[in-house]
Design a protein around this motif. Structure first.
Motif, PDB file in Angstrom:
ATOM      1  N   ARG A  51       0.851  -1.197   0.000  1.00 27.90           N
ATOM      2  CA  ARG A  51       0.000   0.000   0.000  1.00 27.90           C
ATOM      3  C   ARG A  51       0.880   1.239   0.000  1.00 27.90           C
ATOM      4  NH1 ARG A  51      -3.129  -2.221   5.046  1.00 27.90           N
ATOM      5  NH2 ARG A  51      -0.980  -1.984   5.688  1.00 27.90           N
ATOM      6  N   ASN A  52       0.278   2.391  -0.279  1.00 26.88           N
ATOM      7  CA  ASN A  52       1.029   3.651  -0.314  1.00 26.88           C
ATOM      8  C   ASN A  52       1.763   3.918   0.986  1.00 26.88           C
ATOM      9  OD1 ASN A  52       0.518   4.425  -2.913  1.00 26.88           O
ATOM     10  ND2 ASN A  52      -1.268   5.654  -2.399  1.00 26.88           N
ATOM     11  N   LYS A  53       1.149   3.576   2.104  1.00 24.40           N
ATOM     12  CA  LYS A  53       1.792   3.879   3.382  1.00 24.40           C
ATOM     13  C   LYS A  53       2.977   2.964   3.680  1.00 24.40           C
ATOM     14  CE  LYS A  53      -1.042   1.107   6.453  1.00 24.40           C
ATOM     15  NZ  LYS A  53      -1.802   1.144   7.685  1.00 24.40           N
ATOM     16  N   ASP A  54       3.195   1.933   2.887  1.00 26.10           N
ATOM     17  CA  ASP A  54       4.309   1.006   3.094  1.00 26.10           C
ATOM     18  C   ASP A  54       5.520   1.308   2.218  1.00 26.10           C
ATOM     19  OD1 ASP A  54       2.856  -0.396   4.978  1.00 26.10           O
ATOM     20  OD2 ASP A  54       2.002  -1.757   3.484  1.00 26.10           O
TER      21      ASP A  54
ATOM     22  N   TRP B 272       7.880   3.340   2.714  1.00 26.28           N
ATOM     23  CA  TRP B 272       9.084   3.497   3.533  1.00 26.28           C
ATOM     24  C   TRP B 272       9.854   2.191   3.673  1.00 26.28           C
ATOM     25  CZ3 TRP B 272       9.673   0.657   7.955  1.00 26.28           C
ATOM     26  CH2 TRP B 272       8.528   0.044   8.466  1.00 26.28           C
TER      27      TRP B 272
END
Length: 82
Positions: free
Chosen positions: A58-61, A63
């Protein structure tokens, strides 16, 4: 970048010859700086975008691609699966 050839083109085929060209024609400091940019920033971004488009992360992953060696975790999805 769902097409595997397009991913290889963007990730390897175009940037690596450009790095060698800069290495031959420009200063060594510029070549080393561009190499580190390629390894740590550019590849992290392109690998993240490919995995997001495939629905693997997902976008938040994003990092996770920059901490440690995230591309090794998803090696099969990045380099072998269409």
């Amino acid at each position: 970048m769902k097409n595997l050839f397009a991913y290889y083109l963007v990730a390897f085929i175009i940037p690596i010859p450009l790095l060698f060209l800069v290495m031959k024609t420009q200063s060594a400091n510029l070549a080393v700086s561009l190499f580190f940019f390629y390894v740590f920033i550019y590849r992290g971004i392109t690998d993240s975008l490919r995995l997001i488009q495939k629905g693997t992360i997902r976008n938040k992953d994003i990092w996770k691609m920059f901490v440690g060696f995230g591309h090794i975790t998803w090696f099969k999805e990045l380099y072998l699966e269409v």
